[in-house]
Design a protein around this motif. Structure first.
Motif, PDB file in Angstrom:
ATOM      1  N   VAL A  58       0.971  -1.134   0.097  1.00 54.44           N
ATOM      2  CA  VAL A  58       0.263  -0.117  -0.097  1.00 54.44           C
ATOM      3  C   VAL A  58       1.037   1.103   0.017  1.00 54.44           C
ATOM      4  N   ILE A  59       0.837   1.574  -0.831  1.00 59.17           N
ATOM      5  CA  ILE A  59       1.053   3.225  -1.164  1.00 59.17           C
ATOM      6  C   ILE A  59       0.432   4.476  -0.653  1.00 59.17           C
ATOM      7  N   GLY A  60       0.942   5.526  -0.212  1.00 65.87           N
ATOM      8  CA  GLY A  60       0.190   6.781  -0.517  1.00 65.87           C
ATOM      9  C   GLY A  60       0.534   8.042  -1.450  1.00 65.87           C
ATOM     10  N   LEU A  61      -0.948   7.843  -2.491  1.00 65.64           N
ATOM     11  CA  LEU A  61      -0.331   8.883  -3.625  1.00 65.64           C
ATOM     12  C   LEU A  61      -1.710   9.617  -4.006  1.00 65.64           C
ATOM     13  N   PRO A  62      -1.929  11.285  -2.861  1.00 65.68           N
ATOM     14  CA  PRO A  62      -3.007  11.503  -2.837  1.00 65.68           C
ATOM     15  C   PRO A  62      -2.766  13.090  -3.652  1.00 65.68           C
ATOM     16  N   ARG A  63      -2.023  12.856  -4.825  1.00 70.52           N
ATOM     17  CA  ARG A  63      -1.903  13.666  -5.807  1.00 70.52           C
ATOM     18  C   ARG A  63      -2.662  13.771  -6.986  1.00 70.52           C
ATOM     19  N   PRO A  64      -3.057  14.741  -7.918  1.00 69.45           N
ATOM     20  CA  PRO A  64      -3.527  14.725  -8.702  1.00 69.45           C
ATOM     21  C   PRO A  64      -2.798  14.481 -10.313  1.00 69.45           C
ATOM     22  N   ILE A  66      -1.892  11.108 -10.686  1.00 66.93           N
ATOM     23  CA  ILE A  66      -1.668   9.609 -10.712  1.00 66.93           C
ATOM     24  C   ILE A  66      -1.709   8.162 -11.143  1.00 66.93           C
ATOM     25  N   HIS A  67      -2.371   8.988 -12.596  1.00 68.54           N
ATOM     26  CA  HIS A  67      -2.250   8.927 -13.891  1.00 68.54           C
ATOM     27  C   HIS A  67      -0.893   8.990 -15.139  1.00 68.54           C
ATOM     28  N   LYS A  68      -0.037  10.441 -14.106  1.00 65.62           N
ATOM     29  CA  LYS A  68       1.072   9.918 -15.032  1.00 65.62           C
ATOM     30  C   LYS A  68       2.310   8.980 -14.098  1.00 65.62           C
ATOM     31  N   GLU A  69       1.730   8.602 -13.293  1.00 61.75           N
ATOM     32  CA  GLU A  69       2.893   7.678 -12.625  1.00 61.75           C
ATOM     33  C   GLU A  69       2.855   6.106 -12.482  1.00 61.75           C
ATOM     34  N   VAL A  70       1.211   6.131 -12.890  1.00 63.93           N
ATOM     35  CA  VAL A  70       0.715   4.503 -12.404  1.00 63.93           C
ATOM     36  C   VAL A  70       1.009   3.578 -12.937  1.00 63.93           C
ATOM     37  N   ARG A  71       1.778   3.637 -14.171  1.00 58.56           N
ATOM     38  CA  ARG A  71       2.903   2.928 -15.022  1.00 58.56           C
ATOM     39  C   ARG A  71       3.753   2.445 -14.467  1.00 58.56           C
ATOM     40  N   VAL A  88     -12.832  15.256  -3.692  1.00 61.48           N
ATOM     41  CA  VAL A  88     -11.213  16.117  -3.849  1.00 61.48           C
ATOM     42  C   VAL A  88     -11.799  15.793  -5.730  1.00 61.48           C
ATOM     43  N   THR A  89     -12.529  17.068  -6.681  1.00 67.47           N
ATOM     44  CA  THR A  89     -12.227  16.442  -7.656  1.00 67.47           C
ATOM     45  C   THR A  89     -11.455  16.315  -8.847  1.00 67.47           C
ATOM     46  N   ASP A  90     -10.356  17.086  -8.327  1.00 60.69           N
ATOM     47  CA  ASP A  90      -9.323  16.560  -9.419  1.00 60.69           C
ATOM     48  C   ASP A  90      -8.378  14.779  -8.830  1.00 60.69           C
ATOM     49  N   LEU A  91      -8.474  14.836  -8.176  1.00 63.91           N
ATOM     50  CA  LEU A  91      -7.797  13.452  -7.178  1.00 63.91           C
ATOM     51  C   LEU A  91      -8.601  12.640  -8.054  1.00 63.91           C
ATOM     52  N   ALA A  92     -10.005  12.506  -8.462  1.00 65.21           N
ATOM     53  CA  ALA A  92     -11.100  11.172  -8.547  1.00 65.21           C
ATOM     54  C   ALA A  92     -10.739  10.887 -10.024  1.00 65.21           C
ATOM     55  N   ARG A  93     -10.568  12.753 -11.097  1.00 58.03           N
ATOM     56  CA  ARG A  93     -10.301  13.069 -12.474  1.00 58.03           C
ATOM     57  C   ARG A  93      -8.906  11.434 -12.731  1.00 58.03           C
ATOM     58  N   SER A  94      -7.853  12.353 -11.750  1.00 57.75           N
ATOM     59  CA  SER A  94      -6.387  11.661 -12.279  1.00 57.75           C
ATOM     60  C   SER A  94      -6.710  10.230 -11.883  1.00 57.75           C
ATOM     61  N   ALA A  95      -7.861   9.751 -11.442  1.00 57.97           N
ATOM     62  CA  ALA A  95      -7.809   8.195 -10.656  1.00 57.97           C
ATOM     63  C   ALA A  95      -8.638   7.745 -12.058  1.00 57.97           C
TER      64      ALA A  95
END
Ligand SMILES: Nc1ncnc2c1ncn2[C@@H]1O[C@H](COP(=O)(O)OP(=O)(O)O)[C@@H](O)[C@H]1O
Ligand SMILES: [Mg+2]
Length: 209
Positions: A58-64, A66-71, A88-95
């Protein structure tokens, strides 16, 4: 698969389902990463409460981002489960942008049906530039012997997002095991909670395959 468990509404079971889905995939021998995208860090708390060997990372990544870093972050894993934040909408969008599948837990309540409009809107927006994106509702905390689960399923049919056949019941074992950083199946391998999460995982894998 990369699954984002999302709903702008808090308390619907995002963290509960995220960690139990992740642990169930790990039980099948997969390498699983949970990305805790909630600034509250509940999935991180769950992992920290555990005494023995971890089943999942489990890692914490509460930043928008995620989509850039996930790979890169997820390169060593078979499956990635993103535990989404409330509000938080920008985090949800990134997820959403990071995910193959968006899993939206809803409780059998009209308030949850109405509140789901917000996350459905985000999914619809994302679909315009990510046409392979899949999204589904899962009814969580269904109470056996009541009609409200079926009623909510019917009410959700008005949205552009389909409802999974699998449902998860109101089961105290989820709360009990969370306190020790365990998945429900670890204390009751053949119990109803383990069976429901198992069926949910199988249905999700079929959709993503
Ligand atoms: N299927 C369930 N049965 C019983 N309790 C549940 C279930 N799903 C969630 N809960 C409980 O509901 C509360 C909120 O769940 P949580 O997973 O933290 O929601 P969210 O992450 O969406 O805010 C927690 O106390 C959790 O233990
Ligand atoms: Mg949570």
């Amino acid at each position: 698969m990369i699954v984002a468990v999302l709903n702008q509404k808090g308390g619907v079971g995002k963290t509960t389902l995220a960690v139990n889905i992740a642990a169930t995939l790990a039980r099948e021998g997969k390498r699983v990463l949970v990305i805790d995208a909630d600034p509250q860090g509940s999935a991180l708390d769950w992992a920290a409460a555990r005494q023995g060997e971890p089943l999942v990372s489990v890692i914490g990544l509460p930043r928008p981002t995620i989509h850039k870093e996930v790979r890169q972050i997820g390169a060593a894993y078979d499956h990635i489960i993103i535990d989404g934040p409330p509000r938080v909408t920008d985090l949800a969008r990134s997820a959403i942008m990071a995910a193959d599948l968006v899993l939206i837990p809803v409780q059998p309540s009209p308030y949850d049906v109405w509140a789901a409009a917000e996350v459905v809107k985000l999914v619809d927006e994302a679909r315009s530039f990510k046409d392979l994106l899949k999204s589904v509702f899962v009814i969580n905390r269904k109470i056996t012997g009541t009609a409200i689960g079926r009623d909510v399923g019917e009410a959700l049919a008005a949205y552009s997002v389909p409802v999974l056949t699998s449902t998860v019941g109101q089961r105290v074992v989820f709360a009990e095991t969370a306190a020790q950083g365990l998945a429900a199946f670890e204390v009751d391998a053949d119990g109803p909670a383990a069976a429901e999460v198992g069926a949910l995982v199988a249905e999700m894998q079929e959709i993503v395959a």
